[in-house]
Design an enzyme around this catalytic site. Structure first.
Site, PDB file in Angstrom:
ATOM      1  N   HIS A 160      10.990  26.383  17.189  1.00 32.12           N
ATOM      2  CA  HIS A 160      11.036  27.593  16.362  1.00 32.12           C
ATOM      3  C   HIS A 160      12.466  28.078  16.247  1.00 32.12           C
ATOM      4  O   HIS A 160      13.279  27.877  17.156  1.00 32.12           O
ATOM      5  CB  HIS A 160      10.184  28.711  16.983  1.00 32.12           C
ATOM      6  CG  HIS A 160       8.719  28.484  16.841  1.00 32.12           C
ATOM      7  ND1 HIS A 160       8.082  28.525  15.626  1.00 32.12           N
ATOM      8  CD2 HIS A 160       7.771  28.200  17.755  1.00 32.12           C
ATOM      9  CE1 HIS A 160       6.786  28.286  15.807  1.00 32.12           C
ATOM     10  NE2 HIS A 160       6.581  28.079  17.090  1.00 32.12           N
ATOM     11  N   HIS A 194       5.266  18.760  17.631  1.00 27.07           N
ATOM     12  CA  HIS A 194       5.257  19.405  16.314  1.00 27.07           C
ATOM     13  C   HIS A 194       6.601  19.137  15.653  1.00 27.07           C
ATOM     14  O   HIS A 194       7.635  19.567  16.165  1.00 27.07           O
ATOM     15  CB  HIS A 194       5.023  20.914  16.463  1.00 27.07           C
ATOM     16  CG  HIS A 194       3.682  21.253  17.034  1.00 27.07           C
ATOM     17  ND1 HIS A 194       2.576  21.483  16.247  1.00 27.07           N
ATOM     18  CD2 HIS A 194       3.258  21.375  18.313  1.00 27.07           C
ATOM     19  CE1 HIS A 194       1.528  21.750  17.027  1.00 27.07           C
ATOM     20  NE2 HIS A 194       1.926  21.689  18.287  1.00 27.07           N
ATOM     21  N   ARG A 244       7.055  19.787  12.262  1.00 28.90           N
ATOM     22  CA  ARG A 244       7.224  20.856  11.250  1.00 28.90           C
ATOM     23  C   ARG A 244       7.436  20.383   9.813  1.00 28.90           C
ATOM     24  O   ARG A 244       7.598  21.223   8.924  1.00 28.90           O
ATOM     25  CB  ARG A 244       8.402  21.783  11.622  1.00 28.90           C
ATOM     26  CG  ARG A 244       8.324  22.406  13.007  1.00 28.90           C
ATOM     27  CD  ARG A 244       7.134  23.305  13.150  1.00 28.90           C
ATOM     28  NE  ARG A 244       7.159  24.000  14.439  1.00 28.90           N
ATOM     29  CZ  ARG A 244       6.065  24.338  15.117  1.00 28.90           C
ATOM     30  NH1 ARG A 244       4.868  24.067  14.622  1.00 28.90           N
ATOM     31  NH2 ARG A 244       6.156  24.962  16.266  1.00 28.90           N
ATOM     32  N   ASP A 255       3.829  19.173  23.937  1.00 28.49           N
ATOM     33  CA  ASP A 255       3.539  20.228  22.961  1.00 28.49           C
ATOM     34  C   ASP A 255       4.849  20.830  22.435  1.00 28.49           C
ATOM     35  O   ASP A 255       4.967  22.045  22.244  1.00 28.49           O
ATOM     36  CB  ASP A 255       2.635  21.316  23.546  1.00 28.49           C
ATOM     37  CG  ASP A 255       2.056  22.241  22.476  1.00 28.49           C
ATOM     38  OD1 ASP A 255       2.263  21.977  21.273  1.00 28.49           O
ATOM     39  OD2 ASP A 255       1.411  23.238  22.843  1.00 28.49           O
ATOM     40  N   ASP A 264      -5.123  21.359  15.525  1.00 30.39           N
ATOM     41  CA  ASP A 264      -4.239  21.990  16.518  1.00 30.39           C
ATOM     42  C   ASP A 264      -3.416  23.139  15.946  1.00 30.39           C
ATOM     43  O   ASP A 264      -2.915  23.074  14.833  1.00 30.39           O
ATOM     44  CB  ASP A 264      -3.283  20.965  17.127  1.00 30.39           C
ATOM     45  CG  ASP A 264      -2.408  21.604  18.208  1.00 30.39           C
ATOM     46  OD1 ASP A 264      -2.936  22.362  19.029  1.00 30.39           O
ATOM     47  OD2 ASP A 264      -1.190  21.367  18.188  1.00 30.39           O
TER      48      ASP A 264
END
Lengths: 428, 322
Positions: free
Chosen positions: A312, A64, A66, A308, A154
């Site tokens: 964050h 990811h 973002r 994965d 996803d």
């Protein structure tokens, strides 16, 4: 030529071509020119890889980045830098951005930002449904033409069985494109934030029933029987899920799956202190699940290892366990984690591990990568399997630090990450 | 009955986050300490000086009347200054995180935070991040330690001990922090605990808890020394775990009729507030077996003991132990 390179004396592991020996690797004009020992390479830049392992560039089909939308967590540039630091020459970005990657223009945007970053190859999947809302099919064909390497919602799971059936049918006309699923039946998952079981009970946290994963895997496989569309189970986490996939493979169905480092190394026990760095979806399960996943890796049922990588902000991860977002940022230490989970305890050997990080994931997304076959783009990862180091999230090139492995002692250090014959990362 | 020897025992916890990780001896020690404080509440001057100059903040993110009042009174009787800080909304929707709120309070010089929060683990999060003492006044459906302590205190006072006593906890176990804290405390103190309720209100893997399970109150009520009736929390019942109030009461309500099957001296307990006519009929709630108001009274002494002990631990042990 700038993109000519000779890598000498490393132990070359190229699983697709059954190579596992000390040899030299020659790259000319950014593509592989041969694996052997008698190259006449006057004037070509040389890397001495004595004592090190030389493999096709590693591929991570689940990250990811973002961007667009949450650039404070990660950008395609920062994620790309993290990728090459982790040894990855190709990654597949997930489309759950804001707005989501659900049209050709967005796919092209990802590619453009990746070219500007000039670190790793960044591929992207497109969303299965418009706005990832699970209702209307997105423009799969146009995204495919723009270079999307598969489709997934996803972060969410396509709940409606008719929509998923339609997506699989429609995608089948493109022949070789994979439809991937984050398998989670919403009504059973509820508001769960960790694995449902004894731990969730004694912590007083809402549990996520493992059946939520298993049920969707089972459902989708029934749909695949009708369409024969390549179908990929993302981050499988349960023994039950693996069992269903194993049976589907035995029936010859075009089903693949991936496993993350955290589902191989961590259990629900880790949540005992409400540390949100262990909040991840699918949630951390149990020792029995880990054993089932490892057995499946050993048996070849697991096709790919995928991080994965889910960056964050610290401020978000500092919230209450209920409120904090799901996800672990692990791109920069994932490779060493796979070694810890699978090589050190002797689950599989090196060629098997490298295959799950090169040719096999390349096969899932149908890209001509993951081997040293002459003519293939010269992406190489060089690592020292014996060097130990401490994971230090403060050193990450990723913008985020939500990494529960911070402080872990691991083995297997990335020395060079080479993309099309060009050194994009070196440990020095 | 005293098993804890006060002369040799040193309380070392500067936080009270739950009872799961406390020993039987530590729990007994809190109860013994509470006994010493109980008589303060009956004096004409209801104050003692141990927390003079200390500031206690009631940081409540969920509605509460009795727990908040009880903590306030407990702190007042120990001569602490009490600040009320109530936020009906969660920290997220308010825009300030829990940690920022706590850091701000800490910057104002508080000594003890009494926190109630809708998220399990919120007190733990707080305890990791600030240097003040943290006392859990209920977090999500994790724990409500002072409620369980006052329940045990009440039983011990009435029956002398919990050892070997048969106690049922009836109702919504799945969403109950009171049930969890009760399970830990009562089993550690030697009671035989049975959870009673419909399977839809049992938490997952309930069979792994150190308790018995029964789906029939009628089957077991005759053996019980005490029964703790949990409140049906409609706010946590979004997914309709039983068909109707009528059917729930039929199987699990403590009615006058059902009381006839119980031993005449069975203690009837409830953490409050009662849904009269739902989990318990009024005649039972107000009847001779009920110790519900004793629980409330005892809560003050228990909370005084907790505030006193964590504060003492903070002074003696400083930052070393948490």
């Amino acid at each position: 030529m700038a993109n000519d390179l000779l890598i000498k004396n490393g132990r070359v592991i190229d699983p697709l071509n059954n190579v596992n020996k000390v040899a030299d690797v020659l790259i000319r004009n950014g593509v592989f020119a041969g694996v052997g020992d008698k190259f006449n390479a006057n004037g070509v830049k040389v890397i001495d890889a004595t004592g090190k392992f030389v493999t096709p560039g590693l591929i991570d089909i689940h990250v990811h980045f973002r961007e667009p939308g949450d650039e404070e967590e990660e950008t395609i540039a920062s994620g790309s830098a993290a990728a090459v630091r982790g040894g990855f020459t190709s990654v597949v970005a997930m489309p759950n951005t804001d707005p989501p990657i659900d049209n050709a223009t967005s796919v092209e945007y990802v590619h453009r930002m990746a070219r500007q970053a000039r670190k790793t190859h960044v591929y992207t999947m497109g969303a299965i449904t418009k706005n990832r809302a699970g209702e209307q099919l997105s423009e799969m064909g146009l995204m495919r033409q723009a270079g999307a390497v598969g489709f997934t919602d996803d972060g969410s799971c396509v709940q409606n069985a008719a929509v998923m059936s339609r997506a699989l049918k429609y995608a089948s006309m493109f022949g070789d494109v994979v439809v991937s699923q984050h398998c989670e039946e919403a009504s059973l998952a509820g508001k769960g934030v960790m694995n449902s079981g004894y731990q969730s009970t004694i912590l007083g946290l809402p549990g996520l029933d493992r059946l939520a994963e298993e049920m969707i895997i089972w459902r989708d496989i029934q749909l695949v029987k009708k369409t024969a569309t390549p179908y990929h189970v993302q981050h499988v986490s349960t023994a039950g899920g693996i069992k269903i996939i194993r049976e589907a493979k035995q029936q010859g169905l075009p089903v693949t799956c991936e496993v993350t480092p955290h589902h191989l190394l961590l259990t629900e026990q880790c949540v005992c202190d409400y540390d949100t760095n262990y909040k991840v979806n699918p949630p951390l399960r149990t020792e029995d699940d880990i054993n089932a996943l490892k057995q499946a890796v050993r048996d070849g049922i697991v096709d790919a290892l995928a991080s994965d990588h889910a960056p964050h902000l610290q401020s978000e991860k500092e919230l209450e366990f209920l409120a904090a977002p799901f996800g672990i940022a692990s791109l920069e230490c994932a490779f060493a984690l796979y070694i810890k989970a699978l090589i050190t305890p002797g689950v599989i050997d090196w060629p098997q591990l490298i295959a799950m990080m090169t040719c096999r994931p390349a096969g899932i997304i149908h890209i001509n990568k993951g081997s040293m076959t002459a003519g293939v783009q010269g992406d190489v990862t060089i690592f020292d399997p014996n060097v130990e180091y401490i994971v230090d999230a403060a050193q990450f090139k990723s913008k985020s630090r939500n990494c529960p492995y911070n402080g872990w002692k691991v083995k297997g250090k990335i020395e060079y990450t080479i993309v099309q014959g060009e050194v994009r990362y070196s440990s020095e | 009955m005293k098993t804890a020897d006060k002369t040799n025992f040193q309380w070392t916890h500067k936080h009270l986050l739950g009872l799961k990780d406390l020993s039987a001896q530590e729990i007994e020690f809190i109860l013994d300490t509470a006994k010493g404080f109980e008589q303060i509440s009956t004096r004409s001057i209801k104050k003692a000086p141990p927390l003079r100059g200390k500031v206690v903040v009631n940081l409540f993110f969920e509605d509460s009347t009795r727990t908040r009042t009880s903590f306030s009174l407990a702190a007042n009787r120990l001569s602490a200054d009490v600040v009320e800080f109530t936020m009906k909304t969660s920290s997220v929707s308010k825009g300030e995180t829990l940690l920022d709120t706590a850091r701000n309070l800490e910057a104002m010089g508080i000594d003890i935070v009494v926190i109630r929060h809708n998220a399990g683990g919120a007190p733990k999060l707080l305890s990791r991040s600030i240097s003040a003492c943290v006392v859990n006044a209920g977090d999500g459906y994790n724990e409500h330690p002072t409620q369980a302590l006052l329940d045990c205190y009440t039983i011990r006072k009435q029956l002398g001990t919990l050892k070997g006593k048969k106690i049922a906890i009836v109702g919504d176990i799945a969403h109950s922090r009171v049930a969890r804290s009760n399970i830990w405390a009562m089993t550690k103190l030697g009671a035989e605990v049975t959870l009673v309720g419909p399977p839809t209100l049992m938490p997952s893997a309930v069979d792994k808890l150190p308790v018995k399970i029964s789906y029939s109150l009628d089957d077991i009520i005759g053996e019980l020394d005490a029964i703790n009736m949990l409140r049906i929390q409609f706010e946590r019942m979004a997914n309709n775990p039983f068909p109707s109030v009528r059917e729930y009461s039929h199987y699990f309500g403590l009615t006058v009729d059902r009381m006839k099957k119980a031993r005449p001296d069975m203690l009837v307990m409830h953490p409050g507030p009662i849904n009269r006519g739902l989990e318990m009929e009024s005649e039972v709630a107000d009847g001779p077996n009920s110790v519900i108001l004793d629980q409330v009274t005892n809560g003050i002494a228990v909370r005084m003991a907790v505030l006193y002990l964590v504060s003492q631990a903070n002074q003696i042990v400083g930052q070393v132990k948490s």
